[in-house]
Design an enzyme around this catalytic site. Structure first.
Site, mmCIF file in Angstrom:
data_model
loop_
_atom_site.group_PDB
_atom_site.id
_atom_site.type_symbol
_atom_site.label_atom_id
_atom_site.label_comp_id
_atom_site.label_asym_id
_atom_site.label_seq_id
_atom_site.Cartn_x
_atom_site.Cartn_y
_atom_site.Cartn_z
ATOM 1 N N LYS A 1 37.507 41.386 33.825
ATOM 2 C CA LYS A 1 37.315 42.456 34.807
ATOM 3 C C LYS A 1 38.362 43.572 34.650
ATOM 4 C CE LYS A 1 33.597 40.650 36.492
ATOM 5 N NZ LYS A 1 33.526 39.276 36.768
HETATM 6 C C1 LIG Z 1 32.463 38.318 37.387
HETATM 7 C C2 LIG Z 1 31.400 38.422 38.400
HETATM 8 C C3 LIG Z 1 31.319 37.525 39.479
HETATM 9 C C4 LIG Z 1 32.123 36.271 39.588
HETATM 10 O O1 LIG Z 1 33.459 36.384 39.585
HETATM 11 P P1 LIG Z 1 34.364 35.143 39.142
HETATM 12 O O2 LIG Z 1 35.719 35.579 39.565
HETATM 13 O O3 LIG Z 1 34.222 35.007 37.657
HETATM 14 O O4 LIG Z 1 33.900 33.941 39.874
HETATM 15 C C5 LIG Z 1 30.356 37.750 40.461
HETATM 16 N N1 LIG Z 1 29.501 38.766 40.375
HETATM 17 C C6 LIG Z 1 29.524 39.640 39.345
HETATM 18 C C7 LIG Z 1 28.552 40.771 39.352
HETATM 19 C C8 LIG Z 1 30.449 39.472 38.319
HETATM 20 O O5 LIG Z 1 30.443 40.325 37.277
#
Ligand SMILES: *Cc1c(COP(=O)(O)O)cnc(C)c1O
Length: 385
Positions: A191
């Site tokens: 992210k």
């Molecule tokens: C990365 C992501 C998540 C989940 O996040 P995590 O921290 O990996 O559990 C949820 N929704 C979207 C759209 C994502 O890209």
């Protein structure tokens, strides 16, 4: 391989993380929780301008808690964007509720207000009003909340904003993640900022966030002897990892600027190729451009997204398809889906024709030139139809 591998969106450390990690070690607040967690929550609240924040072990945990806090129960209907990562919808299944998927609109690639309204109206008519809507901000682009909020307010359906990909983005001057009853951020390694793994639940509802705090620490009732009357979870963020987040958050604006520059350079270099289109950014919104996504028009270009991804792999460059829409996933094959128009499934079209290009904020101009040259090389092998 002649060249180093270029990844889609690798972690980008600033150097400021260490001081906060060291503080955790120096004070021996390795666990449980501690000052980094408290400060990281405050700093996120300040940055996005929400009243309360709850630091958690993942974005998925944050979505799950949001559903619990909205009292989602077995067989409840929960509407969810179709074009997203599976983590948006898995927590619906954790509670035994029923996900129903809503298509994208062409303007934002996010939840189609038209399909949303048709879905809510359908369920209202048969007497099972949906209990919540999970709206995703895809690849950093905000959904159209003016329309979505108007519809959801009219029917009294609360919104969980899955802003896992859109920290730092704006919609009509307001920060992404602050439009629903709850907002969710992820600090997974790919992210825009990371804690290696982590998430945040934000809301202006102080009581609900405090209840979330309670549920996320095993739902311990007030008693010395460990008393429990509800199902709880072990969902809090580690104080060491929150330190990484604090060091990362100091640089969020730079990271947004850098990803937007990367997008701009791709657009400048590839935008004039007939048959290539870029993910739109409607007026009144600022995307963090977490990932640059492009479409290949099959009526103009003979190269498919999969062929381009494979071709880039030969140059040791990682590219990825657009998320496969959830209504097309085997696990959801029996779930309902509301397309943008009766005869037009926008998310399926985006999946079939799109791909994501390397967009990490640590990408160098030299690396990006290498990516652009690779794309042109692969396309030139199969030029126009
Ligand atoms: C990365 C992501 C998540 C989940 O996040 P995590 O921290 O990996 O559990 C949820 N929704 C979207 C759209 C994502 O890209």
């Amino acid at each position: 391989m002649a060249y180093d591998r270029i990844y889609l969106s690798p972690p980008h450390m600033s150097g400021d993380e260490q001081q906060f990690i060291s503080e955790a070690f120096r004070t021996n607040w390795i666990a449980p929780l501690g000052n980094n967690v408290d400060q990281f929550e405050k700093e996120i609240s300040t940055y996005v301008d929400s009243d309360c924040s709850l630091a958690l072990s993942s974005g998925t945990a944050a979505i799950h808690l949001a559903l619990r806090l909205l009292n989602i129960e077995r067989n409840d209907i929960v509407l969810c964007s179709a074009l997203t990562f599976i983590a948006s919808a898995n927590p619906i299944l954790y509670e035994g509720a029923i996900p129903v998927f809503i298509d994208s609109e062409p303007e934002t690639w996010n939840m189609s207000p038209r399909a949303l309204e048709r879905a809510i109206e359908h369920y209202r008519r048969i007497g099972v009003l949906p209990k919540a809507v999970i709206v995703v901000n895809l690849y950093g682009q905000s959904a159209d909340y003016n329309e979505i909020l108007e519809i959801c307010c009219r029917y009294g359906v609360p919104i969980i904003e899955d802003a896992a990909e859109s920290l730092g983005s704006m919609y009509h001057g307001k920060k992404s993640g602050t439009f629903g009853k709850f907002g969710v951020f992820s600090f997974n390694g790919n992210k825009i900022i990371t804690t290696s793994g982590g998430g945040m639940l934000v809301s202006d509802d102080h009581d609900l966030i405090e209840k979330g705090r309670f549920l996320s620490t095993q739902a311990r009732d007030k008693a010395l002897h460990y008393e429990h009357s509800q199902i709880g979870y072990n969902y809090r963020l580690s104080n060491v990892l929150a330190g990484i987040g604090r060091g990362q958050l100091l640089h969020i604006e730079e990271r947004v600027r850098k990803r937007r520059e990367i997008f701009k350079k791709y657009k400048h270099a590839l935008g004039s190729i007939e048959g290539i289109a870029f993910m739109p950014e409607p007026e009144h919104s600022r995307s963090n451009r977490w990932l640059t996504a492009i479409l290949l028009d099959p009526s103009v270009l003979s190269t498919t997204p999969i062929e381009l991804i494979d071709g880039m792999e030969n140059f040791n460059i990682e590219a990825r398809p657009i998320w496969k829409p959830l209504h097309l996933q085997p696990i959801f094959k029996n779930n309902h889906y509301f397309p943008h128009e009766e005869e037009q499934s926008v998310s399926a079209h985006l999946f079939n024709t799109g791909l994501c290009l390397p967009s990490g904020s640590s990408l160098t101009p030299v690396d990006q030139d290498r990516i652009i040259a690779a794309i042109k090389d692969v396309l030139s092998k199969k030029i126009l139809k």
